[in-house]
Design a protein around this motif. Structure first.
Motif, PDB file in Angstrom:
ATOM      1  N   HIS A 134       0.872  -1.178   0.000  1.00 27.30           N
ATOM      2  CA  HIS A 134       0.000   0.000   0.000  1.00 27.30           C
ATOM      3  C   HIS A 134       0.904   1.221   0.000  1.00 27.30           C
ATOM      4  N   PHE A 135       0.890   1.980  -1.084  1.00 30.62           N
ATOM      5  CA  PHE A 135       1.702   3.191  -1.144  1.00 30.62           C
ATOM      6  C   PHE A 135       0.976   4.305  -0.398  1.00 30.62           C
ATOM      7  N   LYS A 136       1.689   4.955   0.529  1.00 34.67           N
ATOM      8  CA  LYS A 136       1.115   6.007   1.373  1.00 34.67           C
ATOM      9  C   LYS A 136       2.245   6.713   2.093  1.00 34.67           C
ATOM     10  N   GLY A 137       1.932   7.673   2.936  1.00 30.69           N
ATOM     11  CA  GLY A 137       2.954   8.355   3.708  1.00 30.69           C
ATOM     12  C   GLY A 137       3.442   7.516   4.867  1.00 30.69           C
ATOM     13  N   HIS A 138       4.476   8.036   5.544  1.00 31.55           N
ATOM     14  CA  HIS A 138       5.009   7.350   6.717  1.00 31.55           C
ATOM     15  C   HIS A 138       5.676   8.373   7.614  1.00 31.55           C
ATOM     16  N   ALA A 139       5.417   8.266   8.922  1.00 29.71           N
ATOM     17  CA  ALA A 139       5.894   9.276   9.864  1.00 29.71           C
ATOM     18  C   ALA A 139       7.410   9.356   9.931  1.00 29.71           C
ATOM     19  N   MET A 140       8.104   8.234   9.724  1.00 27.35           N
ATOM     20  CA  MET A 140       9.561   8.233   9.821  1.00 27.35           C
ATOM     21  C   MET A 140      10.229   8.152   8.452  1.00 27.35           C
ATOM     22  N   GLY A 141       9.699   7.319   7.571  1.00 22.35           N
ATOM     23  CA  GLY A 141      10.328   7.106   6.273  1.00 22.35           C
ATOM     24  C   GLY A 141       9.882   8.059   5.182  1.00 22.35           C
ATOM     25  N   GLY A 142       8.887   8.909   5.463  1.00 27.98           N
ATOM     26  CA  GLY A 142       8.362   9.818   4.451  1.00 27.98           C
ATOM     27  C   GLY A 142       7.255   9.183   3.642  1.00 27.98           C
TER      28      GLY A 142
END
Length: 294
Positions: A134-142
């Protein structure tokens, strides 16, 4: 420079997921692992079972996961199994928490920081893999796509801690006390990806990213922010670098005004550096051509 092919469709259905897989022209052999995120309880943006059931069945695949390194409902196998069941994955396919009964080390050859990657021991039971992300944002990895799913996702709890800290000496309960410079973490994800590709064999892994429910937060978040931009579609490639680059570019180039929050999340964490690092390790090309499928 030779460009990789990234297949794309705007249709996000079970049927289109099978079609884009078939466009890759490559059938996994032997026991096939389908690596997804089963989603932290409380979250709701993870890939839904009804969307991925048809393709998983076609591959006769086993849905695989590993436990998390942060406290939550997927840190120990008992709670993780409950999440897998509650989220509907046990109803569509065999499932396997790969580090439930142990872990193993696989070497990182020529990495930036890591010399070894600690993964779920059951990885040795599979001959091929679909990295279904699932492509989406991430709090640490961007952002999270194929590279994050293959690195953090296949690592055991200890392995996750080591990737996050760019070290081989971190335990999960020490993770947030030993965070390195941001780019070291991103480069360590690339290191972990290389170890998995070398272990499985480049020709034995295929990659699909589904860009829907595009929250700035990961599926590991129990309380993710609601998406601010619309769904984009499904992307597939034999090249994980090109695949994640194409998804990043699709967000940046989208006409959707709601993209601003996701772009800020990706760029404020320098998320594209994972793609840059993976390319430098020879995992793929950042140059690609899009092939649209009906």
């Amino acid at each position: 420079m030779v460009k990789s092919i990234v297949y794309f469709t705007t249709e996000i259905t079970s049927e289109s997921l099978i079609r884009i897989y078939e466009a890759l022209g490559k059938e996994p052999e032997g026991n096939t692992a389908v690596k997804i995120s089963t989603g932290e309880p409380g979250g709701h943006n993870f890939l839904q079972p009804e969307l991925i059931a048809g393709l998983t069945k076609k591959l006769e695949g086993t849905i695989v996961e590993c436990c998390t390194a942060y406290s939550g409902k997927r840190m120990n196998p008992k709670d993780h199994w409950q999440a897998i069941q509650d989220h509907g994955f046990k109803a569509i396919a065999p499932c396997d928490i790969m580090d439930e009964f142990g872990e193993m080390e696989i070497p990182v050859d020529g990495g930036f920081h890591l010399k070894k990657n600690i993964v779920g021991k059951h990885l040795e039971n599979y001959n091929s893999m679909l990295v279904l992300s699932h492509f989406k944002g991430h709090a640490m990895g961007g952002f999270g796509g194929a590279l994050k799913n293959m690195s953090i996702g296949i690592a055991s709890s200890r392995g996750k801690a080591n990737i996050h800290t760019a070290s081989a000496t971190c335990e999960p309960d020490e993770l947030f006390q030993k965070l390195p410079p941001q780019d070291y973490f991103l480069e360590s994800m690339a290191d972990a990806c290389k170890s998995v590709v070398d272990y499985m064999g480049k020709d034995n892994i295929i990659y699909i990213n589904i860009a829907n429910n595009l929250s700035v937060d990961c599926d590991c978040d129990a309380h993710p922010h609601d998406p601010e931009m619309g769904d984009i579609g499904i992307f597939a490639s034999l090249d994980p670098v090109a695949l994640d680059q194409a998804c990043y570019d699709a967000v940046v180039n989208s006409p959707d005004p709601g993209k601003a929050a996701l772009i800020e999340r990706m760029d404020s964490r320098n998320g594209i550096h994972t793609v840059e690092a993976a390319s430098r390790l020879g995992l793929g090309s950042r140059q690609y051509d899009i092939s649209v499928i009906a």
